[in-house]
Scaffold this motif. Structure first.
Motif, PDB file in Angstrom:
ATOM      1  N   ALA A 198       0.772  -1.828  -5.381  1.00 45.20           N
ATOM      2  CA  ALA A 198       1.900  -2.090  -4.486  1.00 45.20           C
ATOM      3  C   ALA A 198       1.501  -2.945  -3.301  1.00 45.20           C
ATOM      4  N   VAL A 199       0.210  -2.918  -2.934  1.00 47.14           N
ATOM      5  CA  VAL A 199      -0.250  -3.756  -1.835  1.00 47.14           C
ATOM      6  C   VAL A 199      -1.130  -4.897  -2.349  1.00 47.14           C
ATOM      7  N   GLY A 200      -1.032  -5.168  -3.636  1.00 44.35           N
ATOM      8  CA  GLY A 200      -1.712  -6.324  -4.197  1.00 44.35           C
ATOM      9  C   GLY A 200      -3.183  -6.141  -4.497  1.00 44.35           C
ATOM     10  N   ILE A 201      -3.623  -4.904  -4.665  1.00 45.42           N
ATOM     11  CA  ILE A 201      -5.025  -4.638  -4.979  1.00 45.42           C
ATOM     12  C   ILE A 201      -5.119  -4.040  -6.378  1.00 45.42           C
ATOM     13  N   SER A 202      -5.943  -4.658  -7.228  1.00 45.91           N
ATOM     14  CA  SER A 202      -6.024  -4.219  -8.620  1.00 45.91           C
ATOM     15  C   SER A 202      -7.410  -3.711  -8.985  1.00 45.91           C
ATOM     16  N   LYS A 203      -8.160  -3.229  -8.002  1.00 48.65           N
ATOM     17  CA  LYS A 203      -9.485  -2.681  -8.283  1.00 48.65           C
ATOM     18  C   LYS A 203      -9.389  -1.507  -9.256  1.00 48.65           C
ATOM     19  N   LYS A 204     -10.390  -1.380 -10.096  1.00 51.16           N
ATOM     20  CA  LYS A 204     -10.440  -0.211 -10.964  1.00 51.16           C
ATOM     21  C   LYS A 204     -10.867   1.013 -10.161  1.00 51.16           C
ATOM     22  N   LEU A 205     -10.445   2.170 -10.628  1.00 49.76           N
ATOM     23  CA  LEU A 205     -10.748   3.425  -9.967  1.00 49.76           C
ATOM     24  C   LEU A 205     -12.080   3.974 -10.454  1.00 49.76           C
ATOM     25  N   GLY A 206     -12.657   4.862  -9.645  1.00 46.79           N
ATOM     26  CA  GLY A 206     -13.783   5.656 -10.102  1.00 46.79           C
ATOM     27  C   GLY A 206     -13.284   7.055 -10.416  1.00 46.79           C
ATOM     28  N   ILE A 207     -14.051   7.801 -11.191  1.00 52.79           N
ATOM     29  CA  ILE A 207     -13.662   9.174 -11.518  1.00 52.79           C
ATOM     30  C   ILE A 207     -14.889  10.064 -11.442  1.00 52.79           C
ATOM     31  N   ILE A 208     -14.734  11.207 -10.761  1.00 55.47           N
ATOM     32  CA  ILE A 208     -15.784  12.209 -10.613  1.00 55.47           C
ATOM     33  C   ILE A 208     -15.250  13.518 -11.169  1.00 55.47           C
ATOM     34  N   GLY A 209     -16.094  14.271 -11.861  1.00 54.76           N
ATOM     35  CA  GLY A 209     -15.670  15.568 -12.367  1.00 54.76           C
ATOM     36  C   GLY A 209     -16.758  16.609 -12.224  1.00 54.76           C
ATOM     37  N   PHE A 210     -16.368  17.834 -11.842  1.00 58.94           N
ATOM     38  CA  PHE A 210     -17.283  18.958 -11.766  1.00 58.94           C
ATOM     39  C   PHE A 210     -16.957  19.971 -12.861  1.00 58.94           C
ATOM     40  N   CYS A 211     -17.964  20.433 -13.578  1.00 61.69           N
ATOM     41  CA  CYS A 211     -17.819  21.553 -14.507  1.00 61.69           C
ATOM     42  C   CYS A 211     -16.654  21.310 -15.479  1.00 61.69           C
ATOM     43  N   PHE A 212     -15.562  22.057 -15.350  1.00 62.74           N
ATOM     44  CA  PHE A 212     -14.373  21.840 -16.182  1.00 62.74           C
ATOM     45  C   PHE A 212     -13.923  20.390 -16.067  1.00 62.74           C
ATOM     46  N   GLY A 213     -13.841  19.883 -14.843  1.00 61.09           N
ATOM     47  CA  GLY A 213     -13.427  18.502 -14.631  1.00 61.09           C
ATOM     48  C   GLY A 213     -14.420  17.509 -15.192  1.00 61.09           C
ATOM     49  N   GLY A 214     -15.721  17.852 -15.154  1.00 63.21           N
ATOM     50  CA  GLY A 214     -16.732  16.972 -15.718  1.00 63.21           C
ATOM     51  C   GLY A 214     -16.608  16.831 -17.220  1.00 63.21           C
ATOM     52  N   GLY A 215     -16.190  17.907 -17.888  1.00 64.59           N
ATOM     53  CA  GLY A 215     -15.948  17.831 -19.330  1.00 64.59           C
ATOM     54  C   GLY A 215     -14.716  17.019 -19.660  1.00 64.59           C
TER      55      GLY A 215
END
Length: 323
Positions: A198-215
């Motif tokens: 919406a503000v003209g930025i198309s950078k890719k995101l990072g993702i972090i996960g712990f335990c359940f989220g890491g799986g």
């Protein structure tokens, strides 16, 4: 104590170094200050999360963070400002409701202000949920390093509670329907990507996960195939599915302990090899489950600090420098 052992995927080599040497090497590669076009999430009812005065410790980001009760909508506005490496107090937080109707989910957003590098991170919690203090403290410190960190409620208001008997765990976990969890994660990622676009930025995101989220991180990246996310960091992921790893198109950093009964080092290394793309497995000796965001001793504190630096540099190299 806590000697980290690093293994690199497909180009496979192993090395063990002392914790002191590893910390010195990590400090030497600390990202320098740059000037970026940052983002400031402006809300009519958001409250700044300012750290209370506290003594320095081995784990300095373990502060008490007040929850913001009201749910608000957010807009992204561009700002330009100098980066200040010590600007950790310049982090704002806001509670959100994302989506509509029965498909809406709750989330919490930590956003850097003066040192904002214009990059978003999706953080997937462990079984204790997005309101857990350890998860929020960690997300807060990631934001201190210039990121905008979104922590969604993966359990629709029903996280696992520490006082529940373990005999109920499998029944509780069965209620967390995989398709529903995957849909909620996709909703959170889309919201974040849309806000940046919406503000003209198309950078890719990072993702972090712990335990359940890491799986779940491996499953998310296998479906995404590099469309939305640029890098991932899985801390001691549980119930990871190696069969989907070959569909992951971005590098993943795996951090775990060799005494962790819930996250097999061999499984992590197998997934690392299947992914390739420069993925890495970092194994901390004599460490069990949860040490990086729930340290319980001075020794775990020191290894948690090193794990954070490794993650920070991984995100910086894969998301900020790549731009």
């Amino acid at each position: 104590m806590g000697l980290p052992s690093a293994t690199t995927a497909s180009f496979s080599f192993s090395t063990t170094i002392s914790a002191a040497a590893a910390r010195a090497a990590a400090a030497a590669t600390k990202p320098r200050s740059f000037l970026y076009r940052g983002l400031y999430f402006l809300s009519t009812s958001s409250s700044p999360l300012l750290p209370s005065p506290r003594k320095r410790s081995l784990y300095p980001w373990r502060s008490s963070i007040d929850n913001v009760a009201n749910r608000v909508s957010c807009n992204l506005l561009k700002v330009d400002d100098d980066i200040n490496d010590e600007a950790c107090e310049l982090v704002n937080g806001v509670a959100l409701s994302i989506g509509e109707g029965v498909d809406s989910i709750h989330a919490y957003l930590f956003k850097a202000v003066k040192n904002n590098n214009g990059t978003g991170i999706l953080l997937l919690s462990d079984i204790f949920g997005f309101e857990d203090s350890s998860t929020r403290d960690f997300a807060y410190r990631v934001a201190c390093n210039g990121y905008n960190v979104l922590v969604p409620d993966l359990f629709r208001g029903d996280p696992w509670a520490k006082d529940r008997p373990m005999t109920m765990f499998e029944h509780w976990l069965a209620k967390q329907e995989p398709q529903r969890v995957a849909m909620d994660i996709a909703t959170a990622a889309k919201w974040m990507a849309d806000e940046f676009l919406a503000v003209g930025i198309s950078k890719k995101l990072g993702i972090i996960g712990f335990c359940f989220g890491g799986g779940r991180l491996i499953e998310v990246l296998s479906r995404d195939q590099g469309a939305c996310f640029g890098v991932g960091v899985s801390f001691y992921g549980t119930r990871m599915d190696p069969s989907v790893a070959s569909n992951v198109k971005v590098p993943v950093l795996f951090i775990s302990g060799d005494n962790d009964p819930l996250c097999s080092v061999n499984v992590s290394k197998d997934i690392e090899k299947r992914i390739g793309h420069g993925s890495r497995v970092i194994v901390f000796q004599e460490r069990g489950h949860g040490f990086a965001h729930r340290p319980n001793s001075p020794e775990e504190d020191r290894d948690a600090e090193l794990a954070f630096v490794l993650m920070r540099n991984w995100l910086h190299d894969g998301l900020v420098l790549e731009e």
